[in-house]
Design a protein around this motif. Structure first.
Motif, PDB file in Angstrom:
ATOM      1  N   ALA A 290       6.873 -10.522  46.406  1.00 61.40           N
ATOM      2  CA  ALA A 290       7.884  -9.005  46.536  1.00 61.40           C
ATOM      3  C   ALA A 290       8.487  -9.389  48.264  1.00 61.40           C
ATOM      4  CB  ALA A 290       7.379  -7.765  46.098  1.00 61.40           C
ATOM      5  N   ALA A 291       7.526  -9.588  49.165  1.00 57.01           N
ATOM      6  CA  ALA A 291       7.862 -10.072  50.119  1.00 57.01           C
ATOM      7  C   ALA A 291       8.953 -11.138  50.304  1.00 57.01           C
ATOM      8  CB  ALA A 291       6.855 -10.012  51.305  1.00 57.01           C
ATOM      9  N   ILE A 292       8.698 -11.895  50.331  1.00 60.47           N
ATOM     10  CA  ILE A 292       9.709 -13.042  50.604  1.00 60.47           C
ATOM     11  C   ILE A 292      10.986 -12.832  49.689  1.00 60.47           C
ATOM     12  CG2 ILE A 292      10.034 -15.809  50.208  1.00 60.47           C
ATOM     13  CD1 ILE A 292       7.640 -14.806  52.462  1.00 60.47           C
ATOM     14  N   ILE A 293      11.205 -12.370  48.581  1.00 57.64           N
ATOM     15  CA  ILE A 293      12.680 -12.353  48.130  1.00 57.64           C
ATOM     16  C   ILE A 293      12.985 -11.139  49.313  1.00 57.64           C
ATOM     17  CG2 ILE A 293      13.353 -10.227  46.072  1.00 57.64           C
ATOM     18  CD1 ILE A 293      10.730 -11.719  44.650  1.00 57.64           C
ATOM     19  N   GLY A 294      11.840  -9.804  49.486  1.00 52.14           N
ATOM     20  CA  GLY A 294      13.242 -10.029  50.630  1.00 52.14           C
ATOM     21  C   GLY A 294      13.712 -10.130  51.711  1.00 52.14           C
TER      22      GLY A 294
END
Length: 445
Positions: A336-340
């Motif tokens: 999720a953080a990398i998608i962000g």
């Protein structure tokens, strides 16, 4: 962490050397002026010696001037204390010579020797040893001048009194210099401590800014997670019912016999499937506890790239996004953080290109494996970043957008996310041509 005592003394000596150099130059010019102005005293006290004294005063001033010129050389700057000490002795030697050729211990010029001793102790940043040595040298010069006088010492009591008085001046001046030197060092230490406190405060403010940005990001993630959890129940079921209905409708004879109706049903089906994909992408953010970082788990970077592309589709309208990925993109981290991070990079690039009116805006994403880390490059053909801003793009609250269009925390948070994954996020750019952001992620062991 404050500077060690040895380092503090070293820094103090370096700063003091520059200060002594300045004082020596300014003091030298002042002494030259006073020596030349002393002709007025010669006229009042020894008018018969005025011509000879004037020549000596000019020669003394010239010698001091040469000493000052030497301070502009590398050797002179290193030996500023020695040179200053030597040229300060020149007016003392001149006054002692005048005492010798006039009245000896009866001469009033001994007051000039004491005045110079006090001036050195008060005005010059000399060490107490140097001040004491200067005072003792003056005592010796006065002693020699009186002893060598053609008539000898005619008034021993007066000679001894003035000699002791000059010595007292030297002693008092060195004591004053000792405490003055301690005061200067204490002031320097306080300045050094203040500088370190300011540095610590700046680092603390930067940390607080990053924490604030992370909290804002976590709040947004929590909101997205709450929304996603609701969408899973409120949207997914109706979408599935609609897809089932569409599939049934497409099998009906009327739809099979009508190409236009079949085409419409196909478009509706693709639209519903797109909704499914978006909801599926939002699942990544669902059920995350506010303020808690997700555990690093294996995920496909390619899947994260697909999700970020769909979730930023609104910002990417009119932008051609291409990719060049290896066959294996399994990495370890917080998906999720990398998608962000990817959404932030895509949004920034698209906004910059739209704002600059870039013709045929494009974003190209490449990924390659190097040393068990997947190195990702996100490059656009936008307006680029100015050199003075390139080094600041990751600073918290730094933004080139207009007021109200962003806090300038996106790249700062993205940098922290990549850093948490053991990598580095950095920017490259050529103004007017392109911008690229690079980061790397660990391979699953």
């Amino acid at each position: 962490m404050t500077t060690s005592l040895a380092g503090l003394h070293s820094n103090y000596r370096e700063e003091l050397r520059d200060y002594r150099l300045l004082c020596s130059k300014a003091g030298g010019l002042t002494v030259i002026a006073l020596v030349l102005m002393g002709v007025a005293l010669d006229y009042v006290v020894y008018p018969a010696e005025q011509a000879r004294f004037a020549i000596v005063r000019v020669l003394t001033s010239a010698a001091i001037g040469l000493a000052l010129l030497s301070l502009y050389t590398k050797t002179g700057k290193r030996q500023v204390q020695v040179i200053t000490f030597l040229w300060l002795l020149l007016p003392q030697a001149m006054i002692s010579w005048m005492i010798y050729v006039t009245q000896g211990e009866e001469s009033l010029f001994y007051a000039g020797l004491m005045l110079t001793i006090f001036a050195v102790g008060i005005l010059f940043p000399s060490g107490y040893r140097q001040t004491l040595a200067f005072g003792l040298a003056t005592v010796c010069l006065y002693y020699i001048a009186c002893r060598a006088h053609p008539d000898g010492i005619r008034n021993p009591s007066k000679f001894q009194f003035q000699l002791i008085l000059i010595f007292f001046c030297a002693l008092a001046s060195s004591i004053y210099t000792f405490f003055n030197e301690k005061g200067r060092f204490q002031l320097f230490r306080l300045k050094d401590e203040l500088a370190h406190k300011n540095e610590q405060l700046a680092r603390t403010n930067e940390s607080l800014a990053q924490i604030k940005g992370q909290l804002l990001q976590q709040e947004k993630m929590a909101a997205i997670g709450t929304l996603s959890a609701g969408l899973l129940h409120e949207v997914n079921n109706p979408v599935n019912f609609c897809l089932m209905a569409i599939e049934i409708a497409m099998e009906e004879p009327q739809a099979q016999d009508s190409p236009s109706m079949l085409e419409c049903l196909t478009d509706v089906k693709q639209g519903m499937q797109r909704i499914q994909h978006i909801v599926s992408d939002l699942k990544t953010f669902a059920y995350r506890k506010p303020g808690a970082a997700a555990d690093d788990v294996p995920f496909l970077f390619e899947k994260a790239l697909d999700s970020s592309t769909r979730l930023s589709a609104h910002e990417l309208r009119g932008v051609k996004l291409t990719r060049e990925l290896p066959g294996d993109t399994l990495v370890l981290g917080d998906e999720a953080a990398i998608i962000g991070v990817l959404i932030n990079l895509f949004s920034n690039a698209a906004l910059a290109m739209h704002k600059a009116g870039t013709v045929s805006p494009q974003i190209h994403v490449t990924a390659q494996w190097h040393d068990d880390r997947l190195h990702v490059n996100v490059r656009d053909n936008g307006p680029g970043i100015a050199a003075e801003n390139l080094a600041r793009v990751f600073e918290p609250f730094f933004t080139t957008r207009e007021v109200g269009q962003g806090l300038g925390l996106g790249l700062s948070i993205s940098y922290a996310v990549v850093e948490r994954h053991g990598g580095t996020l950095f920017a490259e750019s050529e103004l007017g041509k392109w911008t690229a952001f690079n980061f790397d992620l660990p391979r699953v062991e």
